[in-house]
Design an enzyme around this catalytic site. Structure first.
Site, PDB file in Angstrom:
ATOM      1  CD  GLU A   1      42.603   9.142  13.029  1.00  0.00           C
ATOM      2  OE1 GLU A   1      43.535   9.553  12.302  1.00  0.00           O
ATOM      3  OE2 GLU A   1      42.747   8.851  14.217  1.00  0.00           O
TER       4      GLU A   1
ATOM      5  CB  CYS B   1      47.209  10.915  12.854  1.00  0.00           C
ATOM      6  SG  CYS B   1      45.893  10.792  14.085  1.00  0.00           S
TER       7      CYS B   1
END
Length: 458
Positions: free
Chosen positions: A232, A266
């Site tokens: 990720e 993020c």
């Protein structure tokens, strides 16, 4: 390497720790492998009892733990408390649901596969290495650890070197709650030592949340060892506002979506793509609300924007802003380092962006928002998809046709309609393109580190 707590509000070192050498690292891997054997003798009900005990510890210690997060990476104290309690919720979610998510799945009519009995089972893999970042120092680790442990795996955590006390808290948490000793162990190692751990035969898989460069490196090593990986990485999430939207509500949530955790996420909204019919109104509201954010000591209950977690993070975000302004971007708010000790940067809004500006293609990991004016839905989707990232997205519309088009055509791991992107224990989380692969959380997350085993009996 330096493993230390440097308070980002003051810039002062508050704690230092020695790195683990090769012998200590190997000892901890051995301990984790032994714990995996012990977990193999347990059932879901036992693991669920221990997981709920860990949740209760987190809840009982939430204030002290929240203050630890704030002192190590600077998030506002109210957000740190929310992070701790969210972690407890995730622990309980997997305690309650793991046995269902990983239940055997018999084929309804085994004769179709010429069998008396056919079933799919989910079995743990073994020791799993997690390489985790500092921005949500507890949540990032828990959202891996909870499903991994409930599936019967054991965990090694290589955490960021600037949040060592949070790592140590986690190292003790699961053992205190009843899991076999070694079920969760921290490795105080540098980035250069990760490769040898991945290549260790006792380690069966790896997960990483972090930068694109780190993700590519870890994925390549895992691939060369034919080991499972979940990656990720970054995001440059679009936040699209169409004429049918509630502009007042969208502007308020936009500020929260961009500047929560001081923009260090993020999955924060980063690019605000606004239809020309409501662009001026949205921009006025968004800029006004951004300028009203309270910047200061994150231990102060009224503060909404704390320092950046590291000095380098602040320098990186300042460089993106300076580059954009030098190339003609309009500065609508912020853009400076306030006169405060520590690593603060003002909440910033930029517009009139062009493709030669770094901020258009790179992830802005800090309190900086980019505004785009578009003429129609197609242009909005084009700009949304022009980045190399594909983590999540937020779209604001009350038009059913627009909603369907965004859901279908936006290239991302998630689309949130009339709301900001949030990770929930109940929903899978992850991205596509250069935002990575695999999923955390939900039913999908707990199955990532299992052997999906077919059982056939003739």
């Amino acid at each position: 390497m330096a493993i230390s707590t440097i308070n980002p509000t003051t810039g002062r070192i508050e704690a230092e720790f020695a790195a683990h050498d090769a012998a200590e690292t190997s000892r901890r891997i051995t301990e984790s492998a032994a714990a995996f054997a012990a977990l193999g003798e347990t059932c879901f009900d036992e693991r669920a009892e221990w997981m709920r005990a860990a949740a209760s510890l987190l809840e009982a210690e939430s204030e002290a733990t929240a203050r630890l997060l704030t002192s190590e990476m600077g998030k506002p104290i109210s957000q740190a408390r929310a992070e701790v309690l969210k972690c407890a919720r995730a622990l309980r979610f997997y305690a309650d649901n793991a046995s269902t998510f990983l239940a055997d799945e018999p084929v309804a009519d085994p004769a179709i596969v010429a069998a008396q009995r056919a079933v799919v089972t989910y079995r743990p893999l073994g020791v799993i290495l997690a390489v985790m970042p500092w921005n949500f120092p507890l949540w990032q680790a828990i959202r891996f650890a909870a499903p991994a442990l409930m599936a019967g795996n054991t965990a090694l955590l290589k955490h960021s070197s600037n949040v060592p006390q949070t790592a140590l808290y986690l190292d003790a948490l699961f053992e205190r709650s009843g899991f076999p000793s070694g079920s969760f162990r921290v490795l105080f190692i540098g980035a250069g030592d990760v490769e040898s751990v991945i290549r260790d035969a006792r380690v069966k898989a790896v997960t990483l949340t972090g930068s694109e460069g780190a993700g590519r490196a870890v994925a390549a090593i895992a691939g060369s060892e034919v080991k499972k990986s979940v990656i990720e990485l970054g995001g440059s999430d679009p936040f699209i506002v169409m004429p049918s939207a509630d502009v007042e509500a969208a502007s308020s949530i936009a500020v929260k979506a961009r500047f929560s955790n001081t923009g260090q996420s993020c999955v924060c909204a980063k690019r605000f793509i606004v239809h020309t019919d409501i662009y001026d109104e949205f921009t006025r509201l968004f800029v006004e609300k951004t300028r009203a954010l309270n910047v200061g000591d994150p231990m102060d209950e009224s503060v909404e924007i704390g320092p950046l977690a590291t000095e380098q993070t602040r320098e990186d975000i300042a460089a993106l802003v300076d580059d954009a302004i030098a190339k003609g971007a309009s500065l609508l708010a912020g853009g400076h380092r306030p006169d405060l000790p520590g690593w603060f940067y003002e909440p910033t809004v930029l517009s009139d962006l062009t493709d030669d500006m770094r901020i258009v293609t790179e992830e802005s990991f800090g309190p900086v928002a980019s505004l785009y004016r578009v003429n129609d839905l197609d242009e909005a989707i084009t700009i949304a998809n022009q980045t190399e990232f594909g983590l999540s997205s937020s779209v604001w519309t009350n038009d059913a046709a627009d909603e369907a088009a965004f859901i279908s055509r936006i290239e991302a791991g998630a689309v949130f309609v009339n709301g900001m992107t949030v990770s929930f224990p109940e929903l899978p989380f992850g991205g596509i393109k250069n935002s990575g692969y695999g999923r955390e959380l939900g039913r999908h997350g707990i199955r990532e580190f299992t052997n999906v085993k077919t059982v056939w009996k003739g």
